[in-house]
Design a protein around this motif. Structure first.
Motif, PDB file in Angstrom:
ATOM      1  N   LEU A 133      -4.407  18.517 -10.310  1.00 48.05           N
ATOM      2  CA  LEU A 133      -3.283  18.701  -9.257  1.00 48.05           C
ATOM      3  C   LEU A 133      -3.642  17.577  -8.037  1.00 48.05           C
ATOM      4  N   ASP A 134      -2.939  16.635  -7.835  1.00 48.77           N
ATOM      5  CA  ASP A 134      -3.142  15.645  -6.777  1.00 48.77           C
ATOM      6  C   ASP A 134      -1.822  15.669  -5.856  1.00 48.77           C
ATOM      7  N   ILE A 135      -2.100  15.909  -4.413  1.00 47.38           N
ATOM      8  CA  ILE A 135      -1.205  15.851  -3.365  1.00 47.38           C
ATOM      9  C   ILE A 135      -1.249  14.769  -2.638  1.00 47.38           C
ATOM     10  N   VAL A 136      -0.205  13.830  -2.344  1.00 50.42           N
ATOM     11  CA  VAL A 136      -0.530  12.643  -1.632  1.00 50.42           C
ATOM     12  C   VAL A 136       0.893  12.710  -0.543  1.00 50.42           C
ATOM     13  N   MET A 137       0.376  12.466   0.729  1.00 48.82           N
ATOM     14  CA  MET A 137       1.214  12.639   1.785  1.00 48.82           C
ATOM     15  C   MET A 137       0.816  11.179   2.439  1.00 48.82           C
ATOM     16  N   ASN A 138       2.115  10.433   2.851  1.00 50.18           N
ATOM     17  CA  ASN A 138       2.048   8.934   3.507  1.00 50.18           C
ATOM     18  C   ASN A 138       2.842   8.935   4.544  1.00 50.18           C
ATOM     19  N   GLY A 139       2.700   7.901   5.502  1.00 45.06           N
ATOM     20  CA  GLY A 139       3.689   7.498   6.509  1.00 45.06           C
ATOM     21  C   GLY A 139       3.376   6.178   6.595  1.00 45.06           C
ATOM     22  N   GLY A 140       4.506   5.427   7.188  1.00 43.41           N
ATOM     23  CA  GLY A 140       4.334   3.921   7.582  1.00 43.41           C
ATOM     24  C   GLY A 140       5.233   3.753   8.687  1.00 43.41           C
ATOM     25  N   TYR A 141       4.743   2.482   9.413  1.00 36.08           N
ATOM     26  CA  TYR A 141       5.428   1.960  10.539  1.00 36.08           C
ATOM     27  C   TYR A 141       5.332   0.471  10.667  1.00 36.08           C
ATOM     28  N   ASP A 142       6.537  -0.201  10.451  1.00 37.20           N
ATOM     29  CA  ASP A 142       6.781  -1.560  10.626  1.00 37.20           C
ATOM     30  C   ASP A 142       7.610  -2.054  11.741  1.00 37.20           C
ATOM     31  N   VAL A 158       6.526  14.746  -8.718  1.00 34.48           N
ATOM     32  CA  VAL A 158       7.782  15.282  -8.122  1.00 34.48           C
ATOM     33  C   VAL A 158       7.381  14.737  -6.610  1.00 34.48           C
ATOM     34  N   GLY A 159       8.609  14.301  -5.738  1.00 35.97           N
ATOM     35  CA  GLY A 159       8.077  13.866  -4.428  1.00 35.97           C
ATOM     36  C   GLY A 159       9.758  13.824  -3.962  1.00 35.97           C
ATOM     37  N   ALA A 160       9.214  13.484  -2.499  1.00 34.86           N
ATOM     38  CA  ALA A 160      10.390  13.082  -1.680  1.00 34.86           C
ATOM     39  C   ALA A 160       9.978  12.149  -0.593  1.00 34.86           C
ATOM     40  N   GLU A 161      10.974  11.433  -0.021  1.00 36.60           N
ATOM     41  CA  GLU A 161      10.680  10.355   1.130  1.00 36.60           C
ATOM     42  C   GLU A 161      11.947  10.190   1.935  1.00 36.60           C
ATOM     43  N   ALA A 162      11.641   9.606   3.082  1.00 33.76           N
ATOM     44  CA  ALA A 162      12.782   9.334   3.909  1.00 33.76           C
ATOM     45  C   ALA A 162      12.275   8.013   4.645  1.00 33.76           C
ATOM     46  N   GLN A 163      13.553   7.243   4.888  1.00 33.12           N
ATOM     47  CA  GLN A 163      13.401   6.182   5.724  1.00 33.12           C
ATOM     48  C   GLN A 163      14.393   5.850   6.785  1.00 33.12           C
ATOM     49  N   ASN A 205      14.652  -7.107  17.643  1.00 32.73           N
ATOM     50  CA  ASN A 205      13.471  -6.128  17.333  1.00 32.73           C
ATOM     51  C   ASN A 205      13.951  -5.323  16.128  1.00 32.73           C
ATOM     52  N   ALA A 206      13.014  -5.184  15.128  1.00 27.82           N
ATOM     53  CA  ALA A 206      13.344  -4.231  14.106  1.00 27.82           C
ATOM     54  C   ALA A 206      12.398  -3.332  13.782  1.00 27.82           C
ATOM     55  N   ARG A 207      12.452  -2.134  13.733  1.00 29.35           N
ATOM     56  CA  ARG A 207      11.718  -0.965  13.396  1.00 29.35           C
ATOM     57  C   ARG A 207      11.998  -0.244  12.181  1.00 29.35           C
ATOM     58  N   ASN A 208      10.853  -0.058  11.419  1.00 28.51           N
ATOM     59  CA  ASN A 208      11.159   0.566  10.192  1.00 28.51           C
ATOM     60  C   ASN A 208      10.033   1.873  10.033  1.00 28.51           C
ATOM     61  N   TYR A 209      10.737   3.087   9.827  1.00 29.84           N
ATOM     62  CA  TYR A 209       9.832   4.016   9.715  1.00 29.84           C
ATOM     63  C   TYR A 209       9.901   5.025   8.362  1.00 29.84           C
ATOM     64  N   ASN A 210       8.776   5.244   7.705  1.00 30.67           N
ATOM     65  CA  ASN A 210       8.908   5.771   6.374  1.00 30.67           C
ATOM     66  C   ASN A 210       7.791   6.958   6.332  1.00 30.67           C
ATOM     67  N   VAL A 211       8.353   8.190   5.722  1.00 27.69           N
ATOM     68  CA  VAL A 211       7.537   9.336   5.595  1.00 27.69           C
ATOM     69  C   VAL A 211       7.725   9.767   4.103  1.00 27.69           C
ATOM     70  N   ASP A 242       0.944  -1.091  -0.098  1.00 29.66           N
ATOM     71  CA  ASP A 242       0.040  -0.116   0.021  1.00 29.66           C
ATOM     72  C   ASP A 242       0.896   1.046   0.033  1.00 29.66           C
ATOM     73  N   GLY A 243       1.790   1.098  -0.610  1.00 29.73           N
ATOM     74  CA  GLY A 243       2.639   2.441  -0.993  1.00 29.73           C
ATOM     75  C   GLY A 243       3.923   2.562   0.109  1.00 29.73           C
ATOM     76  N   ILE A 244       4.070   1.540   0.922  1.00 30.89           N
ATOM     77  CA  ILE A 244       5.038   1.838   1.994  1.00 30.89           C
ATOM     78  C   ILE A 244       5.817   0.645   2.033  1.00 30.89           C
ATOM     79  N   PRO A 245       7.299   0.797   1.623  1.00 33.92           N
ATOM     80  CA  PRO A 245       8.312  -0.255   1.669  1.00 33.92           C
ATOM     81  C   PRO A 245       8.395  -0.939   3.149  1.00 33.92           C
TER      82      PRO A 245
END
Length: 727
Positions: free
Chosen positions: A479-488, A543-548, A517-523, A186-189
């Motif tokens: 114009l569509d703007i998408v903001m997402n975040g995820g926690y694994d 255009v976009g940007a993301e961080a993990q 323990n493994a924690r993965n954060y994505n924005v 669903d869009g999150i690694p």
């Protein structure tokens, strides 16, 4: 006559008024992206007056003269709002193409950070729907990809329940880094570390086994640089996009599925029986110059007397054990799934619960998964959409040894056919009544795989939670703007116990307990602007940007004189979790406590993509991505990964005429990708101290084990792809 003329005049006047009123109208056809009619689509004015389209998608809506705002909607498609100016007496024509909702896709294809029509795709993408994934019972969902998509090779690691599968997309593209594809839900690694629990027992764990295949709507496999280029270095080995099921717009749908299956080894090793083994061994002994009976492992040695070797040989002929038969079985697989899909005017929800028990062909080995998922969508208005997803799962892997470690591996190698697995020793009282029975493991229990099968208890438990959120804002129709975040979050608990009977020196029982323990954060955020949006020509810019950020840590204990595994002793397990020394000392002795080193990696990216559609048959795409990874040296921390692709639908050319080919498309692409799947400490200078007590001038000796490398750079691969599609 006068009365009749008057009535006729009234009818003519009423009819002319109706014609005049009908001329103030908007009419046209509502279709999807591919031009297919959408029957029963809704066309509504701002005042609430509306009509439905007919079977051909046609509509006619009477309106007042002046400016009118019309909303076109259809279930599963994004609403389209158009403003038109209708003059008095005018019947204005307005044809509308509705774009499919990114959540309820039908004929569209999910690509990186968006969707495209199949016709527009310039990269190599394969789609696998949920029916193909769940049609065959497999240990985990990625095993079901075998044979479903060209260029995707799936190899099961060992056949054990819960074991990992090796997935390779178009072979291996790296000579020094990892070869696993990127998995995106669903869009999150998500995290996919096969070596989190090591490879003890000759098997790596499967980080994907916790995912329920019945929650999956479809899977897109991105193969070439044109398709994966938008993911930069993360897509070097291909990308697998997983879309989970969502709710329905209205009503309630309940589904229940139950299945049971059986599994057996696909082939049996052709092992020698006792007579065959002894014959070949005797022949080898004589060819090597030996005389008399050959010596036999675990019974005699080459230095034993001829009489002893003969007695052992004759005794061996009395036993014929099929070890593979003892350690293999017909495995049973059961699965229960319940799904609930519901929704209202502005919301929809999917809830799924699953129980799955998967036994392997190896006796004693099974993997049990319980999982639950909730997906919630909310559309407060036509400009904002909120998508929330959450899942939790618990996987228990009842482990046994395999391969080089023993068990089924020993049954096909070191376990010899003249070895009996055990004999039963019975104890009787003075009256001849049976008091007890005990297994006596013949020929030394330390070399008997059946003893390890009976005296070792081993279980791995993984608890995993994945949460994702996405907000889609449409401030303008283009114009569509998408903001997402995820926690694994993943917690892996490894718990093993060896009975004291296996300690040949001191007779101690040993246990090992650890937690990883493994924690993965994505924005991330991206914006898509449709600069040109006509029926046959379009230009879209993304255009976009993301961080993990990835973190891992853990701790563990080696235990002596344990009374059993920690999972069978709640007090011991609780004390280990809480590090309460006084409590676990009461039930066992800790011989070693250790901590897994805290590790963290960072990843930051910016990316862009341009898609141009000319005459709905010439398609062009260009992507560019800059990735930065903390795993590389400070002089080469960032990498640039571009790609370009083009497609031509030849069958849409006016000059193309064929009675046998209805669709013909040529596409080609070029791209550069990188690979960041290297050890996080590769760039550091590492040192070790002298642990054997030696000193220099009274000081501890420290020596280098790895030189620092600030110039450690990305491994890059350039790919050229071309193909011809027809149907």
């Amino acid at each position: 006559m006068i009365r009749i003329a008057t009535l006729a005049s009234l009818f003519l006047l009423w009819g002319s008024c109706e014609v005049a009123m009908a001329q103030n109208a908007v009419q046209g056809r509502v279709t999807d992206d591919q031009g297919n009619a959408l029957p029963s689509a809704t066309v509504m004015t701002a005042s609430g007056k509306g009509v439905f389209t007919d079977l051909d998608g046609q509509y006619t809506l009477a309106v007042s003269a002046g400016e009118q705002t019309l909303t076109f909607s259809f279930i599963g498609y994004l609403n389209t709002v158009k403003t038109v100016n209708v003059r008095a007496g005018e019947a204005k024509t307005l044809n509308i193409r509705l774009r499919e909702d990114a959540v309820l896709l039908n004929e569209s294809v999910v690509v990186g950070y968006g969707v495209q029509r199949k016709k527009e795709v310039t990269g190599a993408i394969s789609t696998i729907d949920s029916k193909e994934i769940t049609a065959v019972q497999t240990p985990s969902f990625e095993a079901a990809l075998q044979g479903q998509a060209a260029g995707v090779q799936v190899t099961q690691g060992s056949g054990m329940a819960g074991s990992g599968s090796i997935v390779r997309i178009r072979g291996l593209s790296s000579i020094s880094a990892g070869g696993d594809p990127l998995y995106v839900i669903d869009g999150i690694p998500i995290t996919q570390d096969y070596f989190a629990g090591g490879n003890s027992g000759a098997m790596n764990r499967n980080p994907l086994a916790s995912l329920n295949p019945n929650d999956i709507k479809d899977i897109q496999v991105l193969k070439d640089a044109a398709a994966t280029g938008i993911y930069g270095s993360r897509g070097a080995n291909g990308v697998i996009l997983i879309t989970t099921k969502r709710g329905v717009k209205k009503g309630i749908q309940v589904s229940y599925g139950s299945s049971i299956g059986y599994g057996e080894p696909t082939s049996r090793a052709n092992m020698m029986n006792t007579e065959e083994y002894l014959t070949i061994r005797q022949e080898a002994w004589e060819n090597d110059g030996g005389t008399g009976y050959v010596w036999l492992p675990y019974l005699t040695t080459a230095g034993s007397s001829p009489e002893t070797r003969k007695a052992a040989f004759e005794r061996a002929m009395e036993t014929n054990t099929d070890w593979f038969d003892l350690f293999s079985r017909r495995a049973q697989k059961t699965q229960q799934n319940i799904g609930l899909r519901s929704g209202g005017e502005k919301w929809s929800m999917y809830n799924g619960v699953s129980y799955d028990k998967n036994e392997s062909y190896a006796v004693g080995n099974s993997y049990t998964r319980t999982s639950a998922r909730t997906n919630f969508d909310w559309t407060p208005n036509d400009k904002i959409k909120v998508l929330l997803s959450g899942s939790t799962s618990k996987g228990q892997n009842q482990r046994v040894r395999g391969g080089w470690s023993g068990g089924i591996g020993a049954a096909m190698s070191t376990a010899l056919p003249y070895m009996a697995p055990y004999v039963v020793d019975s104890t009787f009282d003075a009256n001849g009544s049976l008091v007890s029975t005990e297994r006596n493991y013949e020929l030394n229990r330390w070399f008997n795989p059946m003893a390890y099968q009976d005296f070792v208890q081993w279980r791995e438990t993984e608890r995993r939670q994945i949460a994702t959120g996405q907000i889609i804002v449409t401030p303008h129709e283009r114009l569509d703007i998408v903001m997402n975040g995820g926690y694994d979050n993943s917690k892996l608990e490894n718990d093993s116990y060896e009975n004291s009977a296996l300690d040949r020196t001191n007779g101690f029982a040993y246990g090992n307990w650890s937690e990883y323990n493994a924690r993965n954060y994505n924005v991330g955020a991206n914006a898509t602007f449709r600069a040109i949006d006509r029926d046959t020509t379009s230009l879209a810019i993304l255009v976009g940007a993301e961080a993990q950020k990835f973190e891992s840590d853990g701790f563990g204990f080696n235990l002596r004189d344990s009374q059993g595994p920690a999972y069978a002793m709640p007090a011991l397990r609780d004390s280990l979790f809480g590090l309460h020394d006084s409590l676990y000392d009461a039930v066992s002795t800790v011989t070693n406590a250790y901590v897994n080193q805290y590790r963290t990696d960072g990843f930051a990216s910016t990316f862009a993509r341009v898609n141009y559609n000319l005459k709905d048959r010439y398609f062009f795409q260009a992507t560019a991505r800059v990735d930065g990874s903390s795993r590389f040296g400070q002089n080469n921390r960032f990498g640039f990964f571009p790609s370009a692709a083009a497609g031509w639908v030849i069958s849409d050319e006016p000059s193309f005429k064929s009675e046998t080919i209805s669709f013909l498309k040529f596409r080609t692409s070029w791209g550069r990708t990188g690979n960041a799947s290297i050890d996080g400490f590769s760039r550091f200078a590492l040192y070790n101290d002298q642990t054997q007590g030696a000193t220099y001038a009274g000081d501890t000796i420290v020596f280098p084990t790895q030189p620092g490398n600030p110039d450690l750079r990305w491994e890059t691969v350039e790919t050229i792809d071309a193909s011809l599609e027809m149907g």
